[in-house]
Design an enzyme around this catalytic site. Structure first.
Site, PDB file in Angstrom:
ATOM      1  N   ASP A 140      -8.126 -12.056   0.060  1.00  0.00           N
ATOM      2  CA  ASP A 140      -7.744 -11.120   1.119  1.00  0.00           C
ATOM      3  C   ASP A 140      -7.262 -11.949   2.306  1.00  0.00           C
ATOM      4  OD1 ASP A 140      -8.636  -7.876   1.599  1.00  0.00           O
ATOM      5  OD2 ASP A 140      -7.919  -9.024   3.322  1.00  0.00           O
ATOM      6  N   ARG A 176     -13.289 -10.802   6.479  1.00  0.00           N
ATOM      7  CA  ARG A 176     -13.750 -10.038   5.312  1.00  0.00           C
ATOM      8  C   ARG A 176     -14.206 -11.002   4.209  1.00  0.00           C
ATOM      9  NH1 ARG A 176     -12.095  -4.446   2.760  1.00  0.00           N
ATOM     10  NH2 ARG A 176     -12.614  -3.758   4.820  1.00  0.00           N
ATOM     11  N   LEU A 184     -12.842  22.812  -8.116  1.00  0.00           N
ATOM     12  CA  LEU A 184     -12.779  24.228  -7.751  1.00  0.00           C
ATOM     13  C   LEU A 184     -13.869  24.567  -6.736  1.00  0.00           C
ATOM     14  CD1 LEU A 184     -11.998  26.051 -11.138  1.00  0.00           C
ATOM     15  CD2 LEU A 184     -10.452  25.626  -9.225  1.00  0.00           C
ATOM     16  N   GLY A 213     -13.755  24.402   0.304  1.00  0.00           N
ATOM     17  CA  GLY A 213     -14.298  23.625   1.410  1.00  0.00           C
ATOM     18  C   GLY A 213     -13.334  23.555   2.577  1.00  0.00           C
ATOM     19  N   CYS A 236      -6.374   8.913  -0.287  1.00  0.00           N
ATOM     20  CA  CYS A 236      -5.365   9.077  -1.337  1.00  0.00           C
ATOM     21  C   CYS A 236      -4.617  10.408  -1.299  1.00  0.00           C
ATOM     22  CB  CYS A 236      -6.004   8.888  -2.708  1.00  0.00           C
ATOM     23  SG  CYS A 236      -6.525   7.183  -2.970  1.00  0.00           S
TER      24      CYS A 236
HETATM   25  P1  NAI Z   1      -7.972  -0.930   1.517  1.00  0.00           P
HETATM   26  O1  NAI Z   1      -7.239  -0.689   2.762  1.00  0.00           O
HETATM   27  O2  NAI Z   1      -9.436  -0.621   1.423  1.00  0.00           O
HETATM   28  O3  NAI Z   1      -7.828  -2.482   1.117  1.00  0.00           O
HETATM   29  C1  NAI Z   1      -6.645  -3.191   1.132  1.00  0.00           C
HETATM   30  C2  NAI Z   1      -6.976  -4.661   1.405  1.00  0.00           C
HETATM   31  O4  NAI Z   1      -5.805  -5.435   1.151  1.00  0.00           O
HETATM   32  C3  NAI Z   1      -7.380  -4.956   2.851  1.00  0.00           C
HETATM   33  O5  NAI Z   1      -8.635  -5.609   2.864  1.00  0.00           O
HETATM   34  C4  NAI Z   1      -6.256  -5.869   3.356  1.00  0.00           C
HETATM   35  O6  NAI Z   1      -6.710  -6.856   4.287  1.00  0.00           O
HETATM   36  C5  NAI Z   1      -5.762  -6.504   2.076  1.00  0.00           C
HETATM   37  N1  NAI Z   1      -4.389  -7.036   2.120  1.00  0.00           N
HETATM   38  C6  NAI Z   1      -3.257  -6.404   2.527  1.00  0.00           C
HETATM   39  N2  NAI Z   1      -2.198  -7.222   2.372  1.00  0.00           N
HETATM   40  C7  NAI Z   1      -2.654  -8.382   1.838  1.00  0.00           C
HETATM   41  C8  NAI Z   1      -2.037  -9.610   1.453  1.00  0.00           C
HETATM   42  N3  NAI Z   1      -0.717  -9.802   1.550  1.00  0.00           N
HETATM   43  N4  NAI Z   1      -2.819 -10.592   0.963  1.00  0.00           N
HETATM   44  C9  NAI Z   1      -4.145 -10.422   0.861  1.00  0.00           C
HETATM   45  N5  NAI Z   1      -4.780  -9.287   1.196  1.00  0.00           N
HETATM   46  C10 NAI Z   1      -4.047  -8.275   1.686  1.00  0.00           C
HETATM   47  O7  NAI Z   1      -7.168  -0.166   0.383  1.00  0.00           O
HETATM   48  P2  NAI Z   1      -7.736   0.638  -0.891  1.00  0.00           P
HETATM   49  O8  NAI Z   1      -8.383   1.898  -0.490  1.00  0.00           O
HETATM   50  O9  NAI Z   1      -8.470  -0.309  -1.775  1.00  0.00           O
HETATM   51  O10 NAI Z   1      -6.359   1.048  -1.601  1.00  0.00           O
HETATM   52  C11 NAI Z   1      -5.513   0.090  -2.205  1.00  0.00           C
HETATM   53  C12 NAI Z   1      -4.485   0.825  -3.041  1.00  0.00           C
HETATM   54  O11 NAI Z   1      -5.141   1.505  -4.116  1.00  0.00           O
HETATM   55  C13 NAI Z   1      -3.698   1.901  -2.283  1.00  0.00           C
HETATM   56  O12 NAI Z   1      -2.383   1.925  -2.772  1.00  0.00           O
HETATM   57  C14 NAI Z   1      -4.420   3.176  -2.660  1.00  0.00           C
HETATM   58  O13 NAI Z   1      -3.565   4.293  -2.616  1.00  0.00           O
HETATM   59  C15 NAI Z   1      -4.811   2.892  -4.093  1.00  0.00           C
HETATM   60  N6  NAI Z   1      -5.976   3.647  -4.544  1.00  0.00           N
HETATM   61  C16 NAI Z   1      -7.059   3.790  -3.721  1.00  0.00           C
HETATM   62  C17 NAI Z   1      -8.171   4.480  -4.154  1.00  0.00           C
HETATM   63  C18 NAI Z   1      -9.346   4.671  -3.263  1.00  0.00           C
HETATM   64  O14 NAI Z   1     -10.210   5.465  -3.612  1.00  0.00           O
HETATM   65  N7  NAI Z   1      -9.447   3.985  -2.140  1.00  0.00           N
HETATM   66  C19 NAI Z   1      -8.231   5.080  -5.509  1.00  0.00           C
HETATM   67  C20 NAI Z   1      -7.055   4.825  -6.305  1.00  0.00           C
HETATM   68  C21 NAI Z   1      -5.973   4.145  -5.818  1.00  0.00           C
END
Ligand code: NAI
Length: 451
Positions: free
Chosen positions: A30, A35, A253, A256, A263
């Site tokens: 990251d 972090r 269903l 709420g 997402c």
């Molecule tokens: P998040 O915002 O929790 O984590 C993203 C991480 O990526 C951050 O810690 C950020 O510092 C890091 N990051 C960004 N650019 C970077 C780089 N160039 N090099 C290294 N680290 C970098 O995001 P989250 O929630 O995990 O979502 C990630 C993707 O997964 C999104 O596209 C989301 O739509 C998808 N997704 C998310 C779900 C969820 O429940 N959160 C479920 C299914 C898909």
């Protein structure tokens, strides 16, 4: 197999930890150095049940590590997963791909040997092909392939979802990419998880179509709930009655306050924009987006209406702020609309959330943060339950009532029964629970039409 995962967020951390639990060697990278420092000190930066133990177990076994250096993470990696954020781009609703493309460019500069670049982030149609084009533009010599591998896990049950998914979707168009992805997901063959191999565009669209469908299902039952209130019907019974039909199914269903989270809001918006620009607008999803936005505001209006249209000088206790239970994620949570709307109407807010208060405090002003539900209830005119945390499911409502000044209980998740709450002195307002007698007024004209 050695895997690098870019992004130590909800998806990157869970996927990386689960892959290492399957026995693969995983390095999670990251760009946020603090972090990584926290992770290296054994602290998990998000709340996800079971994740702390899973990470500790695999770190101790030497299969899982963290770094802020992409070149180090990618050394000898067979696959690199992109799991960075894809938020809504300001102004046009499309997904902002800045982080994905930055990651792709960084990967290109670090490529050492053959590698499959896997997009786990939710990305619009055409992104994987563009990722490949960018990498090839920087490193024309690289033996690189791409695969689209959208993630379907849910926050709050992410580990179980990752390890026992309903299906895995892989968009891959080369033998090498298919072979690597097949090996990575072989551990799931034990549960006979279907693995769907498709083209890149199809895999990308499956993720958006799935989320838009689920958002539509929620929005549908929410509007049915409104109708139930008008005609004296009960939405929970309607949901059960339709959900037992296997073509419909019982999930999603629960009426709420409207969907939120990291997402559904952004993915529905992105699908709407993509579909419009492709000349094939998906109007049903456009309606879903509008209805859901209006619904969050309508929740605050409900409170206002029940408290005589005036909240000035009144205190509202809000229980649950995160967009759903078992997460600390506040992204697009309905509370972020409901709380400011109550404040704008003059209410003083006392609030509690089991895991989300630190994050919520960054996003909501002038809230009195409380130690628990009973503390929040002290001196309040009304209680509003926004998120159905387990901790709110068996409240001592007699004690709550004693602590309150007023008697209004807005149960936006239908945890309690109106009649039982009435016995304890509450005016209970559920969602989609029509009051007897209301039907008379509404049904009368209908009856005369029928005659
Ligand atoms: P998040 O915002 O929790 O984590 C993203 C991480 O990526 C951050 O810690 C950020 O510092 C890091 N990051 C960004 N650019 C970077 C780089 N160039 N090099 C290294 N680290 C970098 O995001 P989250 O929630 O995990 O979502 C990630 C993707 O997964 C999104 O596209 C989301 O739509 C998808 N997704 C998310 C779900 C969820 O429940 N959160 C479920 C299914 C898909």
């Amino acid at each position: 197999m050695r895997i690098a995962v870019i992004g130590a967020g909800y998806v990157g951390l869970v996927s990386g930890a689960c892959f290492s639990d399957f026995g693969f060697e995983v390095v999670i990278v990251d760009k946020d150095k603090s972090r990584i420092a926290r992770l290296e000190a054994g602290k998990i930066p998000i709340y996800e049940p079971g994740l702390e133990d899973l990470v500790a177990r695999n770190r101790d076994a030497g299969r899982l590590s963290f770094t802020a250096s992409l070149p180090a993470a990618m050394k000898r990696a067979d696959a690199v997963f992109i799991a960075v954020g894809t938020p809504t781009r300001r102004g046009d609703g499309f997904a902002d791909l800045t982080y994905v493309y930055a990651a792709a460019d960084e990967i290109a500069r670090c490529l050492a040997g053959p590698c499959v670049v896997v997009c786990k982030s939710t990305v619009p149609i055409g992104t994987n092909r563009e990722v490949l084009r960018r990498i090839k533009a920087i490193r024309p010599d690289a033996a690189v392939d791409v695969a689209s591998n959208p993630e379907f896990l849910r926050e709050g049950s992410a580990i179980e979802d990752f390890k026992r998914p309903d299906r895995v979707v892989v968009g891959a168009e080369s033998e090498q990419a298919r072979a690597v992805m097949q090996s990575l997901y072989r551990p799931l063959s034990l549960n006979e998880t279907p693995i769907l191999f498709t083209g890149l565009e199809t895999a990308e669209l499956i993720k958006y179509a799935a989320n838009a469908f689920l958002a539509t299902k929620i929005t549908f039952i929410n509007e049915v709930a409104d109708l139930c209130e008008r005609v004296g019907a009960n939405v929970q019974e309607v949901a059960r009655g339709i959900g037992l039909d296997r073509r419909i199914g019982p999930k999603f269903l629960h009426a709420g306050p409207g969907y939120g989270g990291s997402c559904f809001p952004k993915d529905t918006l992105a699908l709407v924009s993509t579909a419009r620009s492709a000349g094939a607008p998906i109007r049903i999803v456009e309606a879903v987006v509008d209805v859901n936005e209006a619904r969050k505001r309508a929740m605050a209006e409900r409170v206002l209406a029940a408290l005589d249209g005036d909240l000035s000088g009144k205190t509202v206790a809000v229980l649950g702020l995160t967009f759903k239970p078992n997460t600390d994620d506040m992204r697009e949570a309905p509370s972020l609309v409901i709380v400011p709307a109550l404040q704008a109407a003059g209410a003083r807010i006392r609030a509690h959330d089991p895991e989300g208060m630190a994050e919520a405090a960054k996003l909501l002003d002038d809230v009195e943060w409380c130690d628990g539900p009973y503390h929040a209830a002290e001196g309040s005119d009304a209680i509003v339950v926004i998120t159905e945390w387990d901790a709110y499911r068996a409240l001592d409502v007699v004690r709550l009532k004693r602590l309150m000044k007023g008697d209004a209980f807005f149960d936006l998740r239908n945890i309690y029964k109106t009649a039982e709450m009435a016995d304890r002195g509450f005016r209970h307002f559920g969602i989609g629970i029509g009051q007897p007698g209301i039907a008379e007024k509404v049904a009368e004209p209908l009856k005369s039409v029928a005659v």
